[in-house]
Design a protein around this motif. Structure first.
Motif, PDB file in Angstrom:
ATOM      1  N   GLN A  50       3.775   5.487   7.770  1.00 19.21           N
ATOM      2  CA  GLN A  50       4.286   4.323   7.119  1.00 19.21           C
ATOM      3  C   GLN A  50       3.329   3.290   7.394  1.00 19.21           C
ATOM      4  OE1 GLN A  50       7.492   3.480   5.717  1.00 19.21           O
ATOM      5  NE2 GLN A  50       6.104   1.706   5.158  1.00 19.21           N
ATOM      6  N   LYS A  51       2.699   2.630   6.214  1.00 22.32           N
ATOM      7  CA  LYS A  51       1.538   1.418   6.202  1.00 22.32           C
ATOM      8  C   LYS A  51       2.548   0.399   6.222  1.00 22.32           C
ATOM      9  CE  LYS A  51      -2.104   2.127   6.241  1.00 22.32           C
ATOM     10  NZ  LYS A  51      -2.881   2.190   5.051  1.00 22.32           N
ATOM     11  N   PRO A  52       1.926  -0.564   7.003  1.00 20.68           N
ATOM     12  CA  PRO A  52       2.498  -1.949   6.963  1.00 20.68           C
ATOM     13  C   PRO A  52       2.570  -2.662   5.821  1.00 20.68           C
ATOM     14  CG  PRO A  52       0.435  -2.267   7.769  1.00 20.68           C
ATOM     15  CD  PRO A  52       0.519  -0.617   7.551  1.00 20.68           C
ATOM     16  N   THR A  53       3.736  -3.392   5.334  1.00 24.78           N
ATOM     17  CA  THR A  53       3.729  -3.927   4.048  1.00 24.78           C
ATOM     18  C   THR A  53       2.884  -5.245   3.855  1.00 24.78           C
ATOM     19  OG1 THR A  53       5.764  -5.147   4.585  1.00 24.78           O
ATOM     20  CG2 THR A  53       5.981  -3.123   3.560  1.00 24.78           C
ATOM     21  N   ALA A  54       2.741  -5.850   5.129  1.00 19.11           N
ATOM     22  CA  ALA A  54       1.857  -7.192   4.984  1.00 19.11           C
ATOM     23  C   ALA A  54       0.440  -7.156   4.472  1.00 19.11           C
ATOM     24  CB  ALA A  54       1.591  -7.573   6.509  1.00 19.11           C
ATOM     25  N   ASP A  55       0.043  -5.738   4.247  1.00 20.16           N
ATOM     26  CA  ASP A  55      -1.151  -5.349   3.760  1.00 20.16           C
ATOM     27  C   ASP A  55      -1.366  -5.079   2.176  1.00 20.16           C
ATOM     28  OD1 ASP A  55      -2.632  -5.898   6.354  1.00 20.16           O
ATOM     29  OD2 ASP A  55      -2.288  -3.943   6.750  1.00 20.16           O
ATOM     30  N   ASN A  56      -0.130  -5.201   1.665  1.00 20.74           N
ATOM     31  CA  ASN A  56      -0.163  -4.816   0.273  1.00 20.74           C
ATOM     32  C   ASN A  56      -0.963  -5.886  -0.715  1.00 20.74           C
ATOM     33  OD1 ASN A  56       1.897  -2.944   0.959  1.00 20.74           O
ATOM     34  ND2 ASN A  56       3.532  -4.013   0.047  1.00 20.74           N
ATOM     35  N   GLY A  57      -0.761  -7.203  -0.337  1.00 19.18           N
ATOM     36  CA  GLY A  57      -1.531  -8.032  -1.117  1.00 19.18           C
ATOM     37  C   GLY A  57      -2.939  -8.305  -0.874  1.00 19.18           C
ATOM     38  N   ASP A  69      14.821   6.123  -1.566  1.00 18.73           N
ATOM     39  CA  ASP A  69      15.234   6.948  -0.654  1.00 18.73           C
ATOM     40  C   ASP A  69      13.948   8.029  -0.294  1.00 18.73           C
ATOM     41  OD1 ASP A  69      17.727   6.270  -0.342  1.00 18.73           O
ATOM     42  OD2 ASP A  69      18.438   7.611  -1.486  1.00 18.73           O
ATOM     43  N   SER A  70      12.969   7.952  -1.200  1.00 23.42           N
ATOM     44  CA  SER A  70      11.787   8.988  -0.962  1.00 23.42           C
ATOM     45  C   SER A  70      10.454   8.164  -0.981  1.00 23.42           C
ATOM     46  CB  SER A  70      11.607  10.014  -1.896  1.00 23.42           C
ATOM     47  OG  SER A  70      11.842   9.387  -3.305  1.00 23.42           O
ATOM     48  N   ALA A  71      10.632   6.951  -1.118  1.00 23.32           N
ATOM     49  CA  ALA A  71       9.084   6.432  -1.283  1.00 23.32           C
ATOM     50  C   ALA A  71       9.062   4.743  -1.127  1.00 23.32           C
ATOM     51  CB  ALA A  71       8.574   6.427  -2.792  1.00 23.32           C
ATOM     52  N   ASP A  72       8.015   4.208  -0.791  1.00 22.40           N
ATOM     53  CA  ASP A  72       7.977   2.862  -0.408  1.00 22.40           C
ATOM     54  C   ASP A  72       6.767   2.295  -1.607  1.00 22.40           C
ATOM     55  OD1 ASP A  72       7.890   0.321   0.491  1.00 22.40           O
ATOM     56  OD2 ASP A  72       7.602   0.812   2.691  1.00 22.40           O
ATOM     57  N   ALA A  73       6.938   1.807  -2.728  1.00 20.93           N
ATOM     58  CA  ALA A  73       6.070   1.824  -3.702  1.00 20.93           C
ATOM     59  C   ALA A  73       5.743   0.188  -3.768  1.00 20.93           C
ATOM     60  CB  ALA A  73       6.380   2.398  -4.896  1.00 20.93           C
ATOM     61  N   PHE A  74       4.487  -0.008  -4.342  1.00 20.23           N
ATOM     62  CA  PHE A  74       4.097  -1.557  -4.623  1.00 20.23           C
ATOM     63  C   PHE A  74       3.206  -1.430  -5.391  1.00 20.23           C
ATOM     64  CE2 PHE A  74       0.356  -0.887  -1.836  1.00 20.23           C
ATOM     65  CZ  PHE A  74      -0.274  -1.703  -2.157  1.00 20.23           C
ATOM     66  N   GLN A  75       2.741  -2.650  -6.188  1.00 23.67           N
ATOM     67  CA  GLN A  75       1.633  -2.888  -6.906  1.00 23.67           C
ATOM     68  C   GLN A  75       1.292  -4.426  -6.658  1.00 23.67           C
ATOM     69  OE1 GLN A  75       0.428  -1.969 -11.248  1.00 23.67           O
ATOM     70  NE2 GLN A  75       1.274  -3.989 -11.580  1.00 23.67           N
ATOM     71  N   ALA A  76      -0.036  -4.853  -6.701  1.00 17.13           N
ATOM     72  CA  ALA A  76      -0.490  -6.212  -6.482  1.00 17.13           C
ATOM     73  C   ALA A  76      -1.622  -6.474  -7.549  1.00 17.13           C
ATOM     74  CB  ALA A  76      -1.017  -6.503  -4.790  1.00 17.13           C
ATOM     75  N   SER A  77      -1.866  -7.701  -7.744  1.00 18.54           N
ATOM     76  CA  SER A  77      -2.992  -8.150  -8.620  1.00 18.54           C
ATOM     77  C   SER A  77      -3.442  -9.334  -8.413  1.00 18.54           C
ATOM     78  CB  SER A  77      -2.781  -7.923 -10.031  1.00 18.54           C
ATOM     79  OG  SER A  77      -1.717  -9.037 -10.451  1.00 18.54           O
ATOM     80  N   ALA A  78      -4.898  -9.487  -8.949  1.00 20.60           N
ATOM     81  CA  ALA A  78      -5.468 -10.716  -8.727  1.00 20.60           C
ATOM     82  C   ALA A  78      -6.490 -10.930  -9.963  1.00 20.60           C
ATOM     83  CB  ALA A  78      -6.132 -10.722  -7.241  1.00 20.60           C
ATOM     84  N   ASP A  79      -6.637 -12.465 -10.162  1.00 18.62           N
ATOM     85  CA  ASP A  79      -7.612 -12.935 -11.087  1.00 18.62           C
ATOM     86  C   ASP A  79      -8.888 -12.854 -10.536  1.00 18.62           C
ATOM     87  OD1 ASP A  79      -9.203 -14.419 -12.748  1.00 18.62           O
ATOM     88  OD2 ASP A  79      -7.870 -15.839 -13.436  1.00 18.62           O
ATOM     89  N   VAL A  80      -9.968 -11.909 -11.271  1.00 17.41           N
ATOM     90  CA  VAL A  80     -11.281 -11.895 -10.519  1.00 17.41           C
ATOM     91  C   VAL A  80     -12.241 -12.309 -11.809  1.00 17.41           C
ATOM     92  CG1 VAL A  80     -10.428 -10.198  -8.620  1.00 17.41           C
ATOM     93  CG2 VAL A  80     -11.264  -9.405 -11.125  1.00 17.41           C
TER      94      VAL A  80
END
Length: 358
Positions: free
Chosen positions: A131-138, A164-175
């Motif tokens: 389980q990865k920490p959610t604080a690092d998603n961004g 029930d089977s996943a903990d999914a995310f997407q993040a983004s930034a202007d580069v």
């Protein structure tokens, strides 16, 4: 896993809150806190332009099967395996002991083109064997061709959904500033927050850099970039091009990013509708009815170099499609729709570049 991204982000910041992400002669603006999160994000337009030019993308996966598995090499080469069949581990190409995942892909622009917008997207599954920490998603790291890693912080709300089977995310930034001021070549993205291990849902994760450019030598085109974070089993993701002048037969390309699509699980589609005509989109690596098939693909000119260049990315899709025969009808609106009947997948990005009526 050696370190978390939060321990390792150590260079100047590229992606920060929009009002603070200005390029200065002394470097990048000061870092801002990571963006807040929501369990889903409705698709909305991120960027639009009417200009001579187009959209390109660079993308790669951040995790793959362990090479010790008997079928791993064949799957990486383009075989039919799915992420839930494997114990998954990180792709790490940079030989930097301070990063636990990294991969590269090329931004390929025409000579003389000028970058008008660039956005980096990244995402993954946080719960597999670990389980990865959610604080690092961004947070991620990016290095331009020939450059050093720089920290990127998400500049808008992060999509983050627990099932029930996943903990999914997407993040983004202007580069935009980074890409505009960099030489062509391979970009490296590291520290995508993705969990390793094995589970029925499987591990997945990767990144995509979408770049809009202006080039006087190319046709006048409508460019549009949309993003969100939508579970496709319960609803479709849509990009709507409205109030624009399209000629019948207008050429174009459509791209998408999605997570956890399994090769061989049919019933997913990407469709372009204009007027009363609809066109299912497909490509050399993306058969009609199975576009969520774990590929980073597109027409030959839209498939730049990657390191590694796996033929099966095991749960990560970043694809570009030609519109076959051009737009099916003339008019002033069109809709791109990504849907899945059986894959437990998430949609993250849709973009289009379509010739404008002269």
């Amino acid at each position: 896993m050696r370190h978390s991204p939060g321990q390792l982000l150590r260079h100047a910041t590229v992606g920060v809150l929009a009002l603070a992400s200005m390029w200065t002669s002394g470097g990048y603006a000061a870092a801002a806190p990571p963006a807040p999160e929501a369990d889903s994000l409705t698709f909305a337009q991120r960027y639009a332009a009417l200009q001579h030019g187009g959209i390109v993308r660079a993308a790669n996966t951040s995790i793959t099967c362990r090479v010790q598995a008997p079928s791993c090499s064949g799957t990486q080469a383009g075989g039919s395996g799915v992420n839930g069949d494997f114990d998954m581990f990180y792709v790490d190409v940079d030989r930097d002991p301070n990063t636990y995942n990294s991969s590269r892909a090329e931004v390929r622009l025409p000579a003389g083109a000028r970058v008008t917008y660039a956005r980096l997207y990244w995402g993954g599954n946080l719960r597999v064997g670990e389980q990865k920490p959610t604080a690092d998603n961004g947070r991620v790291l990016i290095a331009e061709p020939g450059g050093e890693y720089k920290e990127v912080l998400a500049d808008t709300v992060v999509g983050h959904r627990v099932t029930d089977s996943a903990d999914a995310f997407q993040a983004s930034a202007d580069v935009t500033a980074l890409v505009r001021d960099s030489a062509p070549g391979l970009y490296t993205v590291a520290q995508v927050n993705v969990a390793a291990g094995g589970s029925a849902a499987g591990a997945w994760g990767g990144w995509t850099l979408v770049v809009a450019y202006e080039d006087p030598a190319e046709p006048l085109r409508h460019l549009s970039l949309w993003d969100g974070f939508t579970p496709l089993r319960s609803r479709a993701a849509e990009l709507r091009l409205q109030g624009m002048e399209f000629a019948a037969g207008a050429g174009g390309r459509v791209g998408m990013v999605a997570y956890n699509g399994d090769r061989g699980t049919t019933g997913d589609s990407l469709t372009l509708t204009a007027g009363s005509g609809s066109t299912p989109l497909s490509g050399p690596a993306d058969p009609r009815g199975d576009v969520l098939n774990s590929t980073i693909g597109g027409p030959a000119a839209a498939s730049p170099a990657r390191v590694p260049a796996y033929g099966n990315t095991l749960g990560y899709d970043s694809d570009v499609f030609d519109v076959p025969g051009g737009m099916p009808r003339a008019g002033d609106q069109a809709t791109v729709r990504l849907a899945s009947e059986r894959d437990d997948a998430w949609a993250g990005v849709l973009f289009a570049a379509v010739d404008a009526r002269r």
